[in-house]
Scaffold this motif. Structure first.
Motif, PDB file in Angstrom:
ATOM      1  N   VAL A  99       0.840  -1.197   0.000  1.00 34.23           N
ATOM      2  CA  VAL A  99       0.000   0.000   0.000  1.00 34.23           C
ATOM      3  C   VAL A  99       0.876   1.248   0.000  1.00 34.23           C
ATOM      4  O   VAL A  99       0.628   2.203  -0.756  1.00 34.23           O
ATOM      5  N   MET A 100       1.912   1.252   0.826  1.00 33.86           N
ATOM      6  CA  MET A 100       2.818   2.399   0.889  1.00 33.86           C
ATOM      7  C   MET A 100       3.574   2.580  -0.427  1.00 33.86           C
ATOM      8  O   MET A 100       3.914   3.700  -0.794  1.00 33.86           O
ATOM      9  N   PHE A 101       3.839   1.492  -1.130  1.00 37.63           N
ATOM     10  CA  PHE A 101       4.534   1.588  -2.412  1.00 37.63           C
ATOM     11  C   PHE A 101       3.714   2.390  -3.416  1.00 37.63           C
ATOM     12  O   PHE A 101       4.241   3.184  -4.177  1.00 37.63           O
ATOM     13  N   PHE A 102       2.407   2.169  -3.413  1.00 35.89           N
ATOM     14  CA  PHE A 102       1.559   2.903  -4.347  1.00 35.89           C
ATOM     15  C   PHE A 102       1.427   4.376  -3.956  1.00 35.89           C
ATOM     16  O   PHE A 102       1.191   5.225  -4.804  1.00 35.89           O
ATOM     17  N   VAL A 103       1.578   4.671  -2.676  1.00 40.56           N
ATOM     18  CA  VAL A 103       1.519   6.058  -2.228  1.00 40.56           C
ATOM     19  C   VAL A 103       2.834   6.779  -2.546  1.00 40.56           C
ATOM     20  O   VAL A 103       2.834   7.896  -3.051  1.00 40.56           O
ATOM     21  N   ASP A 104       3.967   6.126  -2.236  1.00 38.89           N
ATOM     22  CA  ASP A 104       5.282   6.735  -2.438  1.00 38.89           C
ATOM     23  C   ASP A 104       6.202   5.696  -3.069  1.00 38.89           C
ATOM     24  O   ASP A 104       6.775   4.869  -2.371  1.00 38.89           O
TER      25      ASP A 104
END
Length: 69
Positions: free
Chosen positions: A24-29
């Motif tokens: 999820v964090m990868f898609f954000v940053d």
């Protein structure tokens, strides 16, 4: 399937949950460190779950914990 090492199983599941959070964090940053952390968490989680479901590996883990104490 029987779980022979509950602590290892829980650690594996937690590691996989952190890996999901990292996706999820990868898609954000998007960053390369996220990919590396994702791979490490996924491999560690799968390895812990497999070892906790294997009777021989669980006995080896418990024996090594006894030697440390």
């Amino acid at each position: 399937m029987k779980i022979y090492n509950n602590k290892g199983f829980i650690l594996g599941v937690l590691s996989l949950l952190f890996a999901i959070a990292e996706v999820v964090m990868f898609f954000v940053d998007s960053s390369k460190s996220s990919i590396i952390l994702l791979i490490i968490l996924t491999v560690t989680g799968i390895e812990e779950i497999i070892r906790s479901l294997n009777k021989k590996s669980s006995i080896e883990d418990k024996d090594s914990e006894d030697l440390v104490k």
